[in-house]
Design an enzyme around this catalytic site. Structure first.
Site, PDB file in Angstrom:
ATOM      1  N   GLU A 172       8.693  14.741   7.181  1.00 40.79           N
ATOM      2  CA  GLU A 172       8.718  13.991   7.739  1.00 40.79           C
ATOM      3  C   GLU A 172       9.616  13.540   9.586  1.00 40.79           C
ATOM      4  O   GLU A 172      10.927  13.757   8.749  1.00 40.79           O
ATOM      5  CB  GLU A 172       8.973  12.679   7.838  1.00 40.79           C
ATOM      6  N   HIS A 206       1.759   7.077   7.113  1.00 41.18           N
ATOM      7  CA  HIS A 206       2.074   5.890   6.895  1.00 41.18           C
ATOM      8  C   HIS A 206       1.405   4.785   7.279  1.00 41.18           C
ATOM      9  O   HIS A 206       1.639   3.379   6.719  1.00 41.18           O
ATOM     10  CB  HIS A 206       3.529   5.820   6.004  1.00 41.18           C
ATOM     11  N   ARG A 250       0.923  -0.242  -4.805  1.00 41.02           N
ATOM     12  CA  ARG A 250       0.701   1.013  -4.665  1.00 41.02           C
ATOM     13  C   ARG A 250       1.398   1.004  -6.179  1.00 41.02           C
ATOM     14  O   ARG A 250       2.858   0.960  -5.732  1.00 41.02           O
ATOM     15  CB  ARG A 250       1.453   1.561  -3.814  1.00 41.02           C
ATOM     16  N   CYS A 251       1.079   1.360  -7.384  1.00 40.88           N
ATOM     17  CA  CYS A 251       2.207   1.795  -8.101  1.00 40.88           C
ATOM     18  C   CYS A 251       1.465   3.269  -8.856  1.00 40.88           C
ATOM     19  O   CYS A 251       1.104   4.081  -8.243  1.00 40.88           O
ATOM     20  CB  CYS A 251       1.630   0.863  -9.800  1.00 40.88           C
ATOM     21  N   LYS A 280      12.631   4.192   0.834  1.00 43.77           N
ATOM     22  CA  LYS A 280      13.494   4.075  -0.757  1.00 43.77           C
ATOM     23  C   LYS A 280      15.013   3.104  -1.457  1.00 43.77           C
ATOM     24  O   LYS A 280      15.605   2.743  -0.674  1.00 43.77           O
ATOM     25  CB  LYS A 280      14.175   5.449  -1.690  1.00 43.77           C
ATOM     26  N   CYS A 322       9.367  14.353   2.230  1.00 41.13           N
ATOM     27  CA  CYS A 322       8.795  12.994   3.273  1.00 41.13           C
ATOM     28  C   CYS A 322      10.040  11.413   2.737  1.00 41.13           C
ATOM     29  O   CYS A 322      11.492  12.118   1.976  1.00 41.13           O
ATOM     30  CB  CYS A 322       7.211  12.370   3.322  1.00 41.13           C
ATOM     31  N   LYS A 363      -1.066  -6.722  -7.721  1.00 39.24           N
ATOM     32  CA  LYS A 363      -2.332  -5.522  -7.545  1.00 39.24           C
ATOM     33  C   LYS A 363      -3.892  -5.792  -7.315  1.00 39.24           C
ATOM     34  O   LYS A 363      -4.007  -5.900  -5.106  1.00 39.24           O
ATOM     35  CB  LYS A 363      -1.964  -3.869  -7.998  1.00 39.24           C
ATOM     36  N   HIS A 394       7.552  20.819   1.352  1.00 40.67           N
ATOM     37  CA  HIS A 394       7.865  19.563   1.913  1.00 40.67           C
ATOM     38  C   HIS A 394       8.321  18.379   1.283  1.00 40.67           C
ATOM     39  O   HIS A 394       8.146  18.457   0.278  1.00 40.67           O
ATOM     40  CB  HIS A 394       5.910  19.357   1.889  1.00 40.67           C
TER      41      HIS A 394
HETATM   42  C1  LIG Z   1       4.540  10.134  -2.432  1.00 36.36           C
HETATM   43  N1  LIG Z   1       4.851   9.382  -3.424  1.00 36.36           N
HETATM   44  C2  LIG Z   1       4.171   9.226  -4.703  1.00 36.36           C
HETATM   45  C3  LIG Z   1       5.623   8.592  -5.772  1.00 36.36           C
HETATM   46  N2  LIG Z   1       5.426   9.009  -6.717  1.00 36.36           N
HETATM   47  C4  LIG Z   1       4.964   9.088  -7.717  1.00 36.36           C
HETATM   48  N3  LIG Z   1       4.583   9.217  -8.761  1.00 36.36           N
HETATM   49  N4  LIG Z   1       3.367   9.686  -6.923  1.00 36.36           N
HETATM   50  C5  LIG Z   1       3.279  10.165  -5.547  1.00 36.36           C
HETATM   51  O1  LIG Z   1       2.368   9.989  -4.697  1.00 36.36           O
HETATM   52  N5  LIG Z   1       6.525   8.223  -5.386  1.00 36.36           N
HETATM   53  C6  LIG Z   1       6.811   8.388  -4.007  1.00 36.36           C
HETATM   54  C7  LIG Z   1       5.276   7.764  -2.991  1.00 36.36           C
HETATM   55  C8  LIG Z   1       4.978   6.732  -3.124  1.00 36.36           C
HETATM   56  N6  LIG Z   1       3.422   6.665  -2.283  1.00 36.36           N
HETATM   57  C9  LIG Z   1       2.343   6.286  -3.511  1.00 36.36           C
HETATM   58  C10 LIG Z   1       0.874   6.281  -2.691  1.00 36.36           C
HETATM   59  C11 LIG Z   1       0.015   6.004  -3.433  1.00 36.36           C
HETATM   60  C12 LIG Z   1       0.236   5.114  -4.827  1.00 36.36           C
HETATM   61  C13 LIG Z   1      -1.663   4.626  -5.299  1.00 36.36           C
HETATM   62  O2  LIG Z   1      -2.262   5.036  -4.847  1.00 36.36           O
HETATM   63  N7  LIG Z   1      -1.251   4.521  -6.595  1.00 36.36           N
HETATM   64  C14 LIG Z   1      -2.305   3.896  -7.256  1.00 36.36           C
HETATM   65  C15 LIG Z   1      -2.134   4.485  -8.521  1.00 36.36           C
HETATM   66  C16 LIG Z   1      -2.574   6.360  -8.509  1.00 36.36           C
HETATM   67  C17 LIG Z   1      -3.523   6.649 -10.019  1.00 36.36           C
HETATM   68  O3  LIG Z   1      -2.391   6.961 -10.549  1.00 36.36           O
HETATM   69  N8  LIG Z   1      -4.699   6.972  -9.929  1.00 36.36           N
HETATM   70  C18 LIG Z   1      -5.054   6.961 -10.987  1.00 36.36           C
HETATM   71  C19 LIG Z   1      -5.879   6.309 -11.107  1.00 36.36           C
HETATM   72  C20 LIG Z   1      -7.105   5.063 -11.018  1.00 36.36           C
HETATM   73  C21 LIG Z   1      -6.842   4.357 -11.684  1.00 36.36           C
HETATM   74  O4  LIG Z   1      -6.230   2.621 -10.888  1.00 36.36           O
HETATM   75  N9  LIG Z   1      -7.544   3.753 -12.621  1.00 36.36           N
HETATM   76  C22 LIG Z   1      -7.608   2.732 -12.920  1.00 36.36           C
HETATM   77  C23 LIG Z   1      -9.059   2.148 -13.440  1.00 36.36           C
HETATM   78  C24 LIG Z   1     -10.751   2.891 -12.006  1.00 36.36           C
HETATM   79  C25 LIG Z   1     -11.512   2.054 -13.094  1.00 36.36           C
HETATM   80  O5  LIG Z   1     -12.290   1.712 -14.366  1.00 36.36           O
HETATM   81  O6  LIG Z   1     -11.893   1.702 -12.432  1.00 36.36           O
HETATM   82  C26 LIG Z   1      -7.250   2.009 -13.822  1.00 36.36           C
HETATM   83  O7  LIG Z   1      -6.646   3.059 -14.813  1.00 36.36           O
HETATM   84  O8  LIG Z   1      -6.958   0.502 -14.211  1.00 36.36           O
HETATM   85  C27 LIG Z   1      -6.419   8.412 -11.231  1.00 36.36           C
HETATM   86  O9  LIG Z   1      -6.607   8.387  -9.412  1.00 36.36           O
HETATM   87  O10 LIG Z   1      -7.625   8.304 -11.740  1.00 36.36           O
HETATM   88  C28 LIG Z   1      -2.439   2.757  -6.995  1.00 36.36           C
HETATM   89  O11 LIG Z   1      -3.322   2.003  -7.451  1.00 36.36           O
HETATM   90  O12 LIG Z   1      -1.433   2.002  -7.334  1.00 36.36           O
HETATM   91  C29 LIG Z   1       0.875   5.286  -5.141  1.00 36.36           C
HETATM   92  C30 LIG Z   1       2.762   5.559  -4.865  1.00 36.36           C
HETATM   93  N1  LIG Z   2       1.327  17.417  -2.101  1.00 40.27           N
HETATM   94  C1  LIG Z   2       1.337  16.205  -1.606  1.00 40.27           C
HETATM   95  C2  LIG Z   2       2.482  15.859  -1.438  1.00 40.27           C
HETATM   96  C3  LIG Z   2       2.977  14.507  -0.926  1.00 40.27           C
HETATM   97  S1  LIG Z   2       4.938  14.021  -0.982  1.00 40.27           S
HETATM   98  C4  LIG Z   2       0.069  15.325  -1.019  1.00 40.27           C
HETATM   99  O1  LIG Z   2       0.511  15.765   0.405  1.00 40.27           O
HETATM  100  O2  LIG Z   2      -0.671  14.548  -1.164  1.00 40.27           O
HETATM  101 ZN   LIG Z   3       4.893  13.664   0.860  1.00 46.53          ZN
END
Ligand SMILES: CN1c2c(nc(N)[nH]c2=O)NC[C@@H]1CNc1ccc(C(=O)N[C@@H](CCC(=O)N[C@@H](CCC(=O)N[C@@H](CCC(=O)O)C(=O)O)C(=O)O)C(=O)O)cc1
Ligand SMILES: N[C@@H](CCS)C(=O)O
Ligand SMILES: [Zn+2]
Length: 749
Positions: free
Chosen positions: A656, A685, A506-507, A117, A634, A29, A632
């Site tokens: 969506e 997106h 993204r994770c 998906k 999507c 990533k 909502h």
């Molecule tokens: C809407 N979607 C989601 C899905 N599933 C979910 N569980 N959540 C969702 O929102 N499935 C369908 C879609 C998939 N889409 C996405 C979109 C975006 C992401 C994404 O951006 N993921 C981030 C991680 C998100 C998160 O957990 N953030 C935390 C931690 C942030 C982080 O990485 N921290 C670092 C430390 C940073 C530092 O030290 O400076 C770490 O832990 O290592 C937060 O905001 O606090 C991504 O980066 O991939 C996922 C699915």
């Molecule tokens: N309320 C959430 C829905 C994502 S599917 C958002 O706005 O991110």
């Molecule tokens: Zn959505």
């Protein structure tokens, strides 16, 4: 070079169908995002990728046979597009890497491939675009390189490719294809290319090759099954066909008759295949992989049960190996990275690395069969169970939609085509850094809260300035829309590093739902109330629905999903009641994963629709008629869940629609959905800023389909992954579009 060799097993051969590929600490990533932002060149990215692959092989070397080629820079379906040279002309760039990312992410010149998906998982793949003119050709470089990498380490390597049948069934027709064209029509042209790919691998010394055919775990037509038989007769010997997403069902005898050498069975979700095999006349020479270790969940395997299933399979065939039920892509890498989990939970868990050991233990007749510890009794909460048992009569809204609608319009007067957003505003690096500092103890609670409240205030001010009608607080305090709730409910644990790939770089960190669920205190009321205190406009309460919380968590396997969903729903019902009591007039309960959990096989779908929609109604039906419930959804492809969407009985559904050109509206109408709809008019997106005129046109289409009183104007999902530079002009355009259509309506009235 590392020259690890696998240790020959005393018993059966142990293997896995695939392995996590983002790196134990999301190394891929970080390299990808550095590359995309121009901080890492192509060579640097390839070096990082090679290092991740090397780490995968370090782990996999424990096995007797190692799957190769399951690494991907972005997505394995896109890798297959490249392997058969089917990139669309609009994505072809000067280098292969640039073409790859143009297809994955789009650029100024071209929109990317659609993302959707992967079966019933939270992984998203890129949808190949195949037309009558797509000129297939074999490009074996990736698969060969990764095979050779493993072989040179002395490993017994088994190349893995997505099979031709699934590849075409997962594809969509290219834009210029005739209306009656289906990508599957091209199967006869694609198979020779697979023959070449296999030949290239054999040339480098490959023996058995795994072709993943997950599409055979879904219902298939007679014609498709006939084609499967023909393809696998042609592809010849030393092919292992893997499914991974449930039983092969009617595909099983077809594969056997086609003479495939081997079949990898999912003996976790697809145990009915075992019974089917017992009733069939199967050659004892057929090779079977017993997929007894769950690739989709994180519970320690029941080794005795695995061994018993294995023994059943050995009564059918003389050639049996042991494997994971699916690729291990869907589970985190290493449980040992988790230091904070409760002891009783930790000892019941197994992530990818631990699962490799379980596979090995089951394959070894002298291996340890230590039983998974019993769940502690205090994981059950009698009060939740009693409340649920007593709830039956209360699980629906008492007043029908038309009456609710009148009461809601009186409470919150809104113009026609009210403008709103879906909930989240951009999650800036600054917000995430503040959260990371808070988590590490470098920022005290009060400072963190003050920082998030400042963000809420800024988001409210933005929306006031833009002139939106129904506001949101922006969700800055949420790391993730599921994890945020899991952190506050009992019965859930969250991991420190349990990352699973969702798409590309993204994770997500799926929480672990292990015990009965209760809400200890209000979870969102303070944020919504604070936002509401800053504005005269209505602010929506914002919750994640029970189905989505389940879908995006690892869920307990000791009771039906429906029971677990009801417990989550009950906790949400209390939250909804508290939001209402705090004066919130509109409460949105998101269910973006409603489609995702839909069973792959049609026969199980009605039961799913029943429990899924009931749990949503349990969460939302406690409110008064004048309180409006929004939902909502999507990720498009709503076809199979349209009836379920109607059965949620929400007052407004934002959905969506921009990619499907509003076709979903006619479907909703056919399903007797009569309440209001916010068809997404901006595809969030994509980084493109949509033209106001295009959004107005989409709104006109919606008004034509539904009538002006049933249409809301909104983007098609939350804005958390977008930047303010895109959000501001896009929302300005959205507000302008709604005003323009309102004016037209007023004139024509
Ligand atoms: C809407 N979607 C989601 C899905 N599933 C979910 N569980 N959540 C969702 O929102 N499935 C369908 C879609 C998939 N889409 C996405 C979109 C975006 C992401 C994404 O951006 N993921 C981030 C991680 C998100 C998160 O957990 N953030 C935390 C931690 C942030 C982080 O990485 N921290 C670092 C430390 C940073 C530092 O030290 O400076 C770490 O832990 O290592 C937060 O905001 O606090 C991504 O980066 O991939 C996922 C699915
Ligand atoms: N309320 C959430 C829905 C994502 S599917 C958002 O706005 O991110
Ligand atoms: Zn959505």
């Amino acid at each position: 070079m590392n020259t690890t060799t696998s240790v020959p097993s005393k018993g059966l051969k142990a293997t896995a169908l695939g392995y996590p590929r983002i790196g134990p600490n999301r190394e891929l990533k970080r390299a990808l995002e550095a590359h995309w932002s121009g901080r890492l060149d192509a060579a640097g990215l390839q070096e990082a990728a090679a290092s991740v692959r090397s780490g995968m092989l370090d782990d996999l070397a424990l096995l007797d046979t190692v799957p190769t080629g399951t690494f991907s820079l972005y997505d394995h379906v896109l890798d297959t597009v490249v392997a058969v040279d089917a990139l669309a002309p609009r994505h072809r760039r000067e280098t292969e890497l640039a073409s790859y990312f143009a297809a994955a992410r789009g650029d100024d010149a071209a929109v990317p491939l659609e993302m959707t998906k992967w079966f019933d998982t939270n992984y998203h793949y890129l949808v190949p675009e195949i037309g009558p003119e797509t000129a297939f050709a074999a490009k074996p470089a990736k698969t060969v390189t990764e095979f050779v990498e493993a072989k040179e380490r002395g490993l017994d390597a088994r190349p893995v490719l997505l099979g031709p049948v699934s590849f075409l069934l997962l594809a969509k027709p290219s834009e210029d294809a005739p209306a009656d064209f289906s990508p599957f029509d091209r199967l006869d042209d694609l198979v020779p290319v697979y023959v070449e790919l296999l030949a290239a691998l054999r040339h480098h010394g490959a023996g058995r090759i795994q072709l993943d055919e997950p599409a055979l775990c879904a219902d298939r037509t007679e014609a498709e099954l006939a084609a499967v038989a023909a393809v696998y007769r042609r592809l010849g010997a030393e092919i292992l066909v893997a499914g991974g997403y449930g039983p092969f069902g009617e595909s099983l005898p077809v594969l056997l008759e086609a003479g495939v050498e081997g079949i990898a069975l999912d003996l976790v979700r697809g145990r009915s295949d075992l019974e089917a095999l017992e009733a069939l006349d199967v050659s004892r020479e057929t090779f079977f992989l017993a997929g007894v270790v769950d690739g989709r969940n994180i519970w320690r395997a029941d080794l005795e049960k695995g061994a018993a299933d294995l023994a059943r399979l050995q009564r059918i065939s003389d050639r049996v190996g042991v494997s994971s039920s699916s690729s291990l892509l869907h589970v985190p890498v290493d449980l040992d990275a988790e230091q904070e989990l409760p002891e009783a939970l930790f000892e019941r868990l197994s992530f990818a690395r631990q699962k490799l050991r379980e596979i090995k233990a089951i394959a070894d007749p002298e291996g340890s069969r230590e039983a998974r510890p019993e769940a502690p009794a205090d994981w059950r909460d009698a009060s939740v169970r009693e409340r649920l048992a007593a709830l039956d009569a209360d699980a629906d809204r008492r007043v029908p939609y038309p009456e609710r609608q009148a009461a809601q319009a009186e409470r919150v007067p809104l113009p026609p085509l009210p403008t709103t957003t879906i909930g989240s505003f951009p999650q800036t690096a600054e917000l995430r850094n503040a959260r990371a500092a808070h988590r590490r103890g470098l920022m005290i609670d009060a400072d963190y809260k003050a920082r998030m409240k400042a963000e809420v205030a800024a988001v409210i001010a933005e929306q006031e300035k833009l002139g939106l009608d129904v506001l949101v607080h922006g969700e800055p305090e949420r790391n993730d829309m599921v994890q945020y709730f899991a952190e506050q409910l009992t019965g859930f644990a969250t991991t420190a590093a349990g990352w699973v790939q969702s798409y590309g770089s993204r994770c997500v960190r799926p929480p672990i739902l292990y015990a009965d669920v209760t809400r200890q205190a209000p979870m969102t009321v303070e944020w919504t109330s604070y936002a509401q205190s800053l504005t005269e406009k209505p602010v929506k309460g914002m919750l994640t629905g029970p189905v989505t919380i389940l879908a995006w968590s690892f869920v307990r396997d000791d009771q039906p999903l429906a029971d677990t969903a009801d417990q989550v729903a009950l906790a949400l019902r209390d939250e909804v009641a508290d939001l209402e009591a705090a004066g919130t007039a509109i409460i949105q309960v998101d269910e973006p994963a409603l489609r995702e959990l839909l069973p792959v096989r049609a026969a199980s779908r009605a039961a799913y629709r029943d429990w899924a929609t009931r749990s949503f109604r349990i969460a939302t039906s406690g409110v008064r008629p004048e309180t409006s419930i929004h939902t909502h959804l999507c990720y498009s492809e709503f076809g199979e869940v349209i009836d379920a969407i109607a059965a949620l009985d929400a007052d407004v559904t934002s959905i969506e629609a921009s990619r499907s050109k509003m076709e979903v509206l006619a479907d909703l109408d056919r399903a007797n959905y009569r309440s209001a709809v916010g068809p997404g008019v901006w595809d969030i997106h994509s980084p493109r800023v949509p033209a106001a005129e295009d959004m107005a046109e989409a709104l006109r289409l919606a008004v034509d389909a539904l009538g002006p009183e049933r249409v809301w104007a909104n983007p098609d999902c939350g804005l958390k992954t977008r930047r303010y530079e895109e959000v501001r002009p896009s929302l300005e355009g959205l507000v302008a579009a709604a005003r323009a259509v309102r004016e037209q309506l007023a004139k024509s009235a």
